[in-house]
Design a protein around this motif. Sequence first.
Motif, PDB file in Angstrom:
ATOM      1  N   ASN A  54      22.752  39.773 133.438  1.00 38.12           N
ATOM      2  CA  ASN A  54      21.433  39.363 134.294  1.00 38.12           C
ATOM      3  C   ASN A  54      21.015  40.689 134.999  1.00 38.12           C
ATOM      4  O   ASN A  54      19.890  41.132 135.160  1.00 38.12           O
ATOM      5  N   ALA A  55      22.052  41.450 135.489  1.00 39.75           N
ATOM      6  CA  ALA A  55      21.867  42.610 136.295  1.00 39.75           C
ATOM      7  C   ALA A  55      21.199  43.955 135.385  1.00 39.75           C
ATOM      8  O   ALA A  55      20.304  44.601 135.840  1.00 39.75           O
ATOM      9  N   THR A  56      21.642  43.640 134.151  1.00 45.24           N
ATOM     10  CA  THR A  56      21.121  44.546 133.114  1.00 45.24           C
ATOM     11  C   THR A  56      19.606  44.267 132.906  1.00 45.24           C
ATOM     12  O   THR A  56      18.911  45.210 132.000  1.00 45.24           O
ATOM     13  N   ALA A  57      19.223  43.076 133.046  1.00 48.39           N
ATOM     14  CA  ALA A  57      18.018  42.597 132.523  1.00 48.39           C
ATOM     15  C   ALA A  57      16.997  43.174 133.278  1.00 48.39           C
ATOM     16  O   ALA A  57      15.802  43.414 132.889  1.00 48.39           O
ATOM     17  N   LEU A  58      17.192  43.558 134.695  1.00 51.84           N
ATOM     18  CA  LEU A  58      16.355  44.050 135.695  1.00 51.84           C
ATOM     19  C   LEU A  58      15.776  45.338 135.274  1.00 51.84           C
ATOM     20  O   LEU A  58      14.422  45.433 135.295  1.00 51.84           O
ATOM     21  N   PRO A  59      16.651  46.244 134.997  1.00 51.20           N
ATOM     22  CA  PRO A  59      16.121  47.659 134.447  1.00 51.20           C
ATOM     23  C   PRO A  59      15.384  47.425 133.091  1.00 51.20           C
ATOM     24  O   PRO A  59      14.539  48.124 133.001  1.00 51.20           O
ATOM     25  N   SER A  89       9.523  59.038 133.151  1.00 59.48           N
ATOM     26  CA  SER A  89      10.715  59.061 133.975  1.00 59.48           C
ATOM     27  C   SER A  89      11.538  57.850 134.371  1.00 59.48           C
ATOM     28  O   SER A  89      12.725  57.846 134.399  1.00 59.48           O
ATOM     29  N   GLN A  90      10.485  56.591 134.580  1.00 57.30           N
ATOM     30  CA  GLN A  90      11.160  55.731 134.839  1.00 57.30           C
ATOM     31  C   GLN A  90      11.806  54.747 133.804  1.00 57.30           C
ATOM     32  O   GLN A  90      12.731  54.284 134.047  1.00 57.30           O
ATOM     33  N   ILE A  91      11.239  54.813 132.688  1.00 56.34           N
ATOM     34  CA  ILE A  91      11.795  54.420 131.409  1.00 56.34           C
ATOM     35  C   ILE A  91      13.415  55.068 131.226  1.00 56.34           C
ATOM     36  O   ILE A  91      14.134  54.292 130.700  1.00 56.34           O
ATOM     37  N   LYS A  92      13.094  56.474 131.337  1.00 59.65           N
ATOM     38  CA  LYS A  92      14.499  57.260 131.021  1.00 59.65           C
ATOM     39  C   LYS A  92      15.531  56.940 132.094  1.00 59.65           C
ATOM     40  O   LYS A  92      16.672  56.704 131.820  1.00 59.65           O
ATOM     41  N   ASN A  93      15.107  56.423 133.532  1.00 58.11           N
ATOM     42  CA  ASN A  93      16.219  56.139 134.347  1.00 58.11           C
ATOM     43  C   ASN A  93      16.558  54.794 134.189  1.00 58.11           C
ATOM     44  O   ASN A  93      17.765  54.513 134.364  1.00 58.11           O
ATOM     45  N   CYS A  94      15.732  54.139 133.661  1.00 62.32           N
ATOM     46  CA  CYS A  94      16.117  52.398 133.384  1.00 62.32           C
ATOM     47  C   CYS A  94      17.212  52.500 132.034  1.00 62.32           C
ATOM     48  O   CYS A  94      18.352  51.683 132.313  1.00 62.32           O
ATOM     49  N   ALA A  95      16.790  53.297 131.010  1.00 60.64           N
ATOM     50  CA  ALA A  95      17.881  53.248 130.131  1.00 60.64           C
ATOM     51  C   ALA A  95      19.122  53.968 130.490  1.00 60.64           C
ATOM     52  O   ALA A  95      20.154  53.581 130.275  1.00 60.64           O
ATOM     53  N   LEU A  96      19.250  54.780 131.452  1.00 56.64           N
ATOM     54  CA  LEU A  96      20.545  55.642 131.835  1.00 56.64           C
ATOM     55  C   LEU A  96      21.295  54.384 132.932  1.00 56.64           C
ATOM     56  O   LEU A  96      22.460  54.244 132.864  1.00 56.64           O
ATOM     57  N   THR A  97      20.486  53.618 133.381  1.00 56.23           N
ATOM     58  CA  THR A  97      20.929  52.532 134.303  1.00 56.23           C
ATOM     59  C   THR A  97      21.713  51.534 133.505  1.00 56.23           C
ATOM     60  O   THR A  97      22.915  50.947 133.700  1.00 56.23           O
ATOM     61  N   ILE A  98      20.841  51.056 132.391  1.00 58.78           N
ATOM     62  CA  ILE A  98      21.781  50.029 131.464  1.00 58.78           C
ATOM     63  C   ILE A  98      22.679  50.509 130.885  1.00 58.78           C
ATOM     64  O   ILE A  98      23.854  49.748 130.604  1.00 58.78           O
ATOM     65  N   PHE A  99      22.843  51.977 130.380  1.00 58.88           N
ATOM     66  CA  PHE A  99      24.058  52.531 129.905  1.00 58.88           C
ATOM     67  C   PHE A  99      25.094  52.350 130.867  1.00 58.88           C
ATOM     68  O   PHE A  99      26.306  51.892 130.478  1.00 58.88           O
ATOM     69  N   GLY A 123      28.496  45.951 123.057  1.00 57.17           N
ATOM     70  CA  GLY A 123      28.366  46.858 123.960  1.00 57.17           C
ATOM     71  C   GLY A 123      28.008  48.441 123.515  1.00 57.17           C
ATOM     72  O   GLY A 123      27.241  48.998 124.058  1.00 57.17           O
ATOM     73  N   MET A 124      28.747  48.673 122.555  1.00 63.55           N
ATOM     74  CA  MET A 124      28.868  50.136 122.035  1.00 63.55           C
ATOM     75  C   MET A 124      27.381  50.358 121.317  1.00 63.55           C
ATOM     76  O   MET A 124      26.712  51.388 121.594  1.00 63.55           O
ATOM     77  N   VAL A 125      26.936  49.433 120.687  1.00 61.87           N
ATOM     78  CA  VAL A 125      25.721  49.479 120.197  1.00 61.87           C
ATOM     79  C   VAL A 125      24.416  49.479 120.996  1.00 61.87           C
ATOM     80  O   VAL A 125      23.623  50.446 121.236  1.00 61.87           O
ATOM     81  N   ILE A 126      24.628  48.704 122.208  1.00 63.84           N
ATOM     82  CA  ILE A 126      23.642  48.915 123.203  1.00 63.84           C
ATOM     83  C   ILE A 126      23.693  50.317 124.036  1.00 63.84           C
ATOM     84  O   ILE A 126      22.814  50.692 124.306  1.00 63.84           O
ATOM     85  N   CYS A 127      24.723  50.687 124.398  1.00 65.05           N
ATOM     86  CA  CYS A 127      24.964  52.123 124.660  1.00 65.05           C
ATOM     87  C   CYS A 127      24.512  53.133 124.091  1.00 65.05           C
ATOM     88  O   CYS A 127      23.579  53.934 124.508  1.00 65.05           O
ATOM     89  N   PHE A 128      24.603  53.030 122.792  1.00 66.08           N
ATOM     90  CA  PHE A 128      24.050  53.919 121.820  1.00 66.08           C
ATOM     91  C   PHE A 128      22.508  53.914 121.940  1.00 66.08           C
ATOM     92  O   PHE A 128      21.832  55.184 121.890  1.00 66.08           O
ATOM     93  N   VAL A 129      22.078  52.715 121.752  1.00 65.79           N
ATOM     94  CA  VAL A 129      20.440  52.652 121.763  1.00 65.79           C
ATOM     95  C   VAL A 129      19.929  53.086 123.074  1.00 65.79           C
ATOM     96  O   VAL A 129      18.785  53.795 123.054  1.00 65.79           O
ATOM     97  N   THR A 130      20.558  52.927 124.275  1.00 67.36           N
ATOM     98  CA  THR A 130      20.304  53.338 125.427  1.00 67.36           C
ATOM     99  C   THR A 130      20.216  54.966 125.701  1.00 67.36           C
ATOM    100  O   THR A 130      19.237  55.415 126.058  1.00 67.36           O
ATOM    101  N   ILE A 131      21.154  55.465 125.048  1.00 65.83           N
ATOM    102  CA  ILE A 131      21.233  56.744 125.095  1.00 65.83           C
ATOM    103  C   ILE A 131      20.196  57.414 124.301  1.00 65.83           C
ATOM    104  O   ILE A 131      19.601  58.401 124.408  1.00 65.83           O
ATOM    105  N   VAL A 132      19.880  57.174 123.011  1.00 68.01           N
ATOM    106  CA  VAL A 132      18.896  57.454 122.196  1.00 68.01           C
ATOM    107  C   VAL A 132      17.505  57.293 123.018  1.00 68.01           C
ATOM    108  O   VAL A 132      16.823  58.289 122.942  1.00 68.01           O
TER     109      VAL A 132
END
Length: 158
Positions: A54-59, A89-99, A123-132
Amino acid sequence: MKRGTTTSLKVAVLIIGIFVVAACIFGLPRLAVFSAESNPEYAYLKWPILVGLNATALPFFLALYHAIKLLTFIESEEVFSSLTNISLSQIKNCALTIFCLYIIGMIFLLMQNALHPGIALIGMVICFVTIVIFLFTTVLQKLLQNAIDIKTENDLTV
């Protein structure tokens, strides 16, 4: 860009948001109870995992909000403004936070010897998507800043 296109993208973003809210409210708690009953030796991880997910849902929701703002700027033809750059910039920061949150969560599960290969793969798929997404928004942000600089220079020249 036509108004219908941006409106349909806004609707798609809202539908995605509704599905994620439904998953956070209804799906994740049921899945946590089922997992705790199926694997009582890992039942103590039910609440930390629920809180982490649920913490990852916030960003994620913050990124959706900025995506809608970005589409609004596109509709109003304010694409080449600093506000658009801020939203990217905010979208970028949110992706990094989720990663980062997912990496921390997977390390936590690994330390507890509870990292199932299926969970690790998701988890790795989600990390890959957020890095992309992070890299894509970084490139867009740099291109937008170059376009804003050229526009400002042209406005001063004329």
